[in-house]
Design a protein around this motif. Sequence first.
Motif, PDB file in Angstrom:
ATOM      1  N   PHE A 275      32.647  33.513  45.220  1.00  0.00           N
ATOM      2  CA  PHE A 275      32.453  33.292  43.785  1.00  0.00           C
ATOM      3  C   PHE A 275      31.465  34.318  43.218  1.00  0.00           C
ATOM      4  N   GLY A 276      30.528  34.737  44.045  1.00  0.00           N
ATOM      5  CA  GLY A 276      29.596  35.781  43.606  1.00  0.00           C
ATOM      6  C   GLY A 276      30.324  37.103  43.388  1.00  0.00           C
ATOM      7  N   ASP A 277      31.277  37.387  44.255  1.00  0.00           N
ATOM      8  CA  ASP A 277      32.110  38.583  44.118  1.00  0.00           C
ATOM      9  C   ASP A 277      32.849  38.530  42.776  1.00  0.00           C
ATOM     10  N   ILE A 278      33.428  37.373  42.499  1.00  0.00           N
ATOM     11  CA  ILE A 278      34.249  37.224  41.287  1.00  0.00           C
ATOM     12  C   ILE A 278      33.384  37.276  40.027  1.00  0.00           C
ATOM     13  N   VAL A 279      32.342  36.472  40.017  1.00  0.00           N
ATOM     14  CA  VAL A 279      31.564  36.351  38.772  1.00  0.00           C
ATOM     15  C   VAL A 279      30.797  37.648  38.486  1.00  0.00           C
ATOM     16  N   SER A 280      30.455  38.403  39.537  1.00  0.00           N
ATOM     17  CA  SER A 280      29.735  39.662  39.279  1.00  0.00           C
ATOM     18  C   SER A 280      30.671  40.706  38.670  1.00  0.00           C
ATOM     19  N   ASP A 281      31.928  40.747  39.098  1.00  0.00           N
ATOM     20  CA  ASP A 281      32.877  41.657  38.440  1.00  0.00           C
ATOM     21  C   ASP A 281      33.083  41.239  36.985  1.00  0.00           C
ATOM     22  N   ALA A 282      33.149  39.941  36.760  1.00  0.00           N
ATOM     23  CA  ALA A 282      33.416  39.463  35.400  1.00  0.00           C
ATOM     24  C   ALA A 282      32.277  39.847  34.458  1.00  0.00           C
ATOM     25  N   PHE A 283      31.044  39.639  34.880  1.00  0.00           N
ATOM     26  CA  PHE A 283      29.921  40.045  34.019  1.00  0.00           C
ATOM     27  C   PHE A 283      29.866  41.563  33.881  1.00  0.00           C
TER      28      PHE A 283
END
Length: 395
Positions: A275-283
Motif C-alpha cells: 500500500f505504501g508503494d501504491i499511495v506514494s505513486d499516487a501522491f
Amino acid sequence: MAKYTVVSMPGDGIGKVVLPEAVRVLDAVGFDADYVHAEIGWERWINDGNPLPQATLDLLKRHKLGLFGAITSKPKGEAAKELRPELRDKGFVYYSPIVGLRQAFNLDVCIRPCRSFPGNPLNFIRQKAGGGFEEPKVDVAVFRQNTEGLYAGIEWTDPPQQVRDALATHPKFKAFEHVRSADLAISTRVFTRNACRRIVEAAFRYAKRHGYHSVTVCEKPNVLRETSGMMEEVAKQVHKDYAEIQLWSTNIDAQMMWLTKNPEDYSVIVAGNMFGDIVSDAFAGLVGGLGFACSANIGDEVAVFEPTHGSAPKYEKLDPPIVNPIAMILSAAMMLDHIAETDKAKAVRDAIASVVKEGKVRTYDMMRIPGGPDSISKGAATTTQVTDAIIARLG
Ligand code: IPM
Ligand code: MG
C-alpha cells in the motif's frame, strides 16, 4: 581522502543518465565525497543470473551510503528467456535487485516526500465550486514499510503439500481445497510487530521534527484484520508518546480517492509495503509524477537513495538525453539530510525550486509534450541543461 564514500549504482536505462547528474550537483554544492561504482541490474542478470552481485553488497556494507538510479524488471518467464544461453534452465529465477537490496540490509524505513514546487505546471489543480481552478499545496511524506508484507517473497504457484496442509488448518481454506495445486498461486502478506513499530515510530519522529500535525495510517484493517490490524494497533500505541500529533486512519482505497479531493489535508502517511508503494505513486502524481518522485531507503547501518521512476530504456540512448533529472537530484538531497548535511540539502532543494518557478528550463514532461528525439526542437530542455540551471542557482 574525502569525508564520505558513496556507492554509485546507476543500474539500467536512464539510471545511467540521471545518476551522474546528481553527482554533478553534489559536487557543486560542496559535498566532500568519493564515489565508487557498483553494478546492479539487467546486465548482471543476463550474464551471471544474479542482478545483485555480492561485490555491490560488500561495497555498501563498507561505505554505508548508496545512490541508486533505476533497474529494468521483467516477469520471471520473460527474464529467464534473456539469460545468456549457458545459464538457461539452470534454475536461475529473476528477482528485483532493489527489493533484494532493501531486504539484504534491512532498509526497512522508506521515506517518499511528495511536495509541490510552486510554478510546476504538472501540479495537481482542482475545479472550484464557483468556476475556475485552484492549486492545493501538497506536502506529504509517505513512510512505507520496505522489507516485508506482500514483498516478503514467500509465495508459490503449485504450492507443496505441506503448505496446503498448513493452510488447511484455517477454516477459510475450505473454499480452495478442491483447487489443483498447479492452478493455485499464493503470495503471503507477512507483518511483524517489530517492523510495524519501526516504521510507525519513524513516521511520528519525522512528523514531530518537521512540525506536521498528523500521521495517517493507510491500510485496510476492516478486511486485512491481522496484518493491517497489527499496523493500526501499533500506531495507536506509538501515538501515546506524541500527544501533540493527531493519528488518523484511512483505508487504502478511500485514501486513493480522497487524495485527489483534499490532498492538502494529509501530511505524514504510514503504510505497509504494497500500500505504501501504491499511495506514494499516487501522491507523486499530484506533484509532478515520476520526474519529481524521490525516496530514501533507510536501515540501521546502510541507506540507499533512489528516484522511484523506472529505467525507461527507450530514453537511455537519446543524445542529448532528455529525461528529467530532478527526482534523482532530490534523492541525493535526501542523502545529504540523512548525514546531517542539512544546509547543503536545503540549498539543492531551493535551487530546484527556483528553476521550477522560473519555468525557463523544462524537460519535456514539464512541458506536457511527448518525450522523443524531437522534444528538444519543440523547446524542451535537455537533462544536462536542467542540471546546469540547478547548479547555477546554488547559493
Ligand atoms: C518502487 C518500485 C519498486 C517497488 C519496483 C521497481 C520493484 O515500484 O520503488 O516503488 O515495487 O518497490
Ligand atoms: Mg513503486
